[in-house]
Design a protein around this motif. Sequence first.
Motif, PDB file in Angstrom:
ATOM      1  N   GLY A 142       0.814  -1.198   0.000  1.00  0.00           N
ATOM      2  CA  GLY A 142       0.000   0.000   0.000  1.00  0.00           C
ATOM      3  C   GLY A 142       0.846   1.244   0.000  1.00  0.00           C
ATOM      4  N   PHE A 143       0.164   2.358   0.112  1.00  0.00           N
ATOM      5  CA  PHE A 143       0.819   3.657   0.116  1.00  0.00           C
ATOM      6  C   PHE A 143       0.114   4.529   1.141  1.00  0.00           C
ATOM      7  CE2 PHE A 143       1.140   8.064  -1.150  1.00  0.00           C
ATOM      8  CZ  PHE A 143       2.496   8.187  -1.405  1.00  0.00           C
ATOM      9  N   LEU A 144       0.882   5.152   2.000  1.00  0.00           N
ATOM     10  CA  LEU A 144       0.327   6.005   3.045  1.00  0.00           C
ATOM     11  C   LEU A 144       1.053   7.342   3.008  1.00  0.00           C
ATOM     12  CD1 LEU A 144      -1.696   5.845   5.419  1.00  0.00           C
ATOM     13  CD2 LEU A 144       0.208   5.197   6.857  1.00  0.00           C
TER      14      LEU A 144
ATOM     15  N   SER B 236      -3.568  10.957   9.117  1.00  0.00           N
ATOM     16  CA  SER B 236      -3.831  11.041  10.551  1.00  0.00           C
ATOM     17  C   SER B 236      -3.524   9.704  11.215  1.00  0.00           C
ATOM     18  CB  SER B 236      -5.299  11.396  10.794  1.00  0.00           C
ATOM     19  OG  SER B 236      -6.117  10.295  10.419  1.00  0.00           O
ATOM     20  N   PRO B 237      -3.360   9.705  12.538  1.00  0.00           N
ATOM     21  CA  PRO B 237      -3.130   8.433  13.235  1.00  0.00           C
ATOM     22  C   PRO B 237      -4.258   7.421  13.018  1.00  0.00           C
ATOM     23  CG  PRO B 237      -2.610  10.276  14.678  1.00  0.00           C
ATOM     24  CD  PRO B 237      -3.227  10.854  13.443  1.00  0.00           C
TER      25      PRO B 237
ATOM     26  N   MET C  79      -3.729   3.698  11.423  1.00  0.00           N
ATOM     27  CA  MET C  79      -4.152   2.466  12.087  1.00  0.00           C
ATOM     28  C   MET C  79      -5.064   1.642  11.168  1.00  0.00           C
ATOM     29  SD  MET C  79      -2.577   2.180  14.893  1.00  0.00           S
ATOM     30  CE  MET C  79      -3.485   0.815  15.575  1.00  0.00           C
ATOM     31  N   GLY C  80      -5.974   2.314  10.492  1.00  0.00           N
ATOM     32  CA  GLY C  80      -6.856   1.612   9.553  1.00  0.00           C
ATOM     33  C   GLY C  80      -6.072   0.978   8.418  1.00  0.00           C
ATOM     34  N   ALA C  81      -5.113   1.711   7.888  1.00  0.00           N
ATOM     35  CA  ALA C  81      -4.269   1.175   6.808  1.00  0.00           C
ATOM     36  C   ALA C  81      -3.479  -0.028   7.301  1.00  0.00           C
ATOM     37  CB  ALA C  81      -3.325   2.259   6.295  1.00  0.00           C
ATOM     38  N   LEU C  82      -2.953   0.055   8.497  1.00  0.00           N
ATOM     39  CA  LEU C  82      -2.195  -1.053   9.067  1.00  0.00           C
ATOM     40  C   LEU C  82      -3.077  -2.292   9.230  1.00  0.00           C
ATOM     41  CD1 LEU C  82       0.502  -2.002  10.165  1.00  0.00           C
ATOM     42  CD2 LEU C  82      -0.137  -1.075  12.385  1.00  0.00           C
ATOM     43  N   ARG C  83      -4.304  -2.102   9.696  1.00  0.00           N
ATOM     44  CA  ARG C  83      -5.229  -3.231   9.841  1.00  0.00           C
ATOM     45  C   ARG C  83      -5.502  -3.887   8.487  1.00  0.00           C
ATOM     46  NH1 ARG C  83      -7.901   0.429  13.327  1.00  0.00           N
ATOM     47  NH2 ARG C  83      -7.496  -0.123  15.476  1.00  0.00           N
TER      48      ARG C  83
ATOM     49  N   GLY D 159      -4.081  -8.785   4.990  1.00  0.00           N
ATOM     50  CA  GLY D 159      -3.803  -9.266   3.639  1.00  0.00           C
ATOM     51  C   GLY D 159      -4.266  -8.349   2.533  1.00  0.00           C
ATOM     52  N   GLY D 160      -4.789  -7.173   2.880  1.00  0.00           N
ATOM     53  CA  GLY D 160      -5.270  -6.241   1.868  1.00  0.00           C
ATOM     54  C   GLY D 160      -4.192  -5.292   1.396  1.00  0.00           C
ATOM     55  N   VAL D 161      -4.593  -4.384   0.550  1.00  0.00           N
ATOM     56  CA  VAL D 161      -3.705  -3.349   0.008  1.00  0.00           C
ATOM     57  C   VAL D 161      -4.355  -2.012   0.327  1.00  0.00           C
ATOM     58  CG1 VAL D 161      -2.715  -2.370  -2.089  1.00  0.00           C
ATOM     59  CG2 VAL D 161      -2.909  -4.848  -1.853  1.00  0.00           C
ATOM     60  N   TYR D 162      -3.563  -1.077   0.872  1.00  0.00           N
ATOM     61  CA  TYR D 162      -4.112   0.237   1.213  1.00  0.00           C
ATOM     62  C   TYR D 162      -3.581   1.299   0.253  1.00  0.00           C
ATOM     63  CZ  TYR D 162      -5.340   4.562   3.411  1.00  0.00           C
ATOM     64  OH  TYR D 162      -5.856   5.805   3.627  1.00  0.00           O
TER      65      TYR D 162
END
Length: 114
Positions: free
Chosen positions: A12-14, A19-20, A24-28, A33-36
Amino acid sequence: MIRGVLEMGAAGFLPKTASPEIMMGALRIVLSGGVYVPAQAIASGSEMVLDRLTERQRAVLRLALKGMPNKLIGRELGLSEGTVKSHLSAAFRTMDVRNRTEALYAIAKSGARI
């Protein structure tokens, strides 16, 4: 830049301005197994082959690209896991991609909304 990191195998890409809560949502998503990819990277205006997808394929693909596993997509939409896989396979064929990451990349690259 997003395209480059996904091609190199990133999950993914952040952006550093996230925001925190977003982090956290991206990390979850990534840990499940997903891609953010941030919504603004996907949410432009042009259409592509997504017009050829059925509404059900779009709904399944939308949830898959949010990082949901097939089993949860099935529960959410009232489908069996096998039916979810069938819809994803059909959507991937229509989009000429092989997996969720390539689908996400194709959508982000086109600027389309799903």
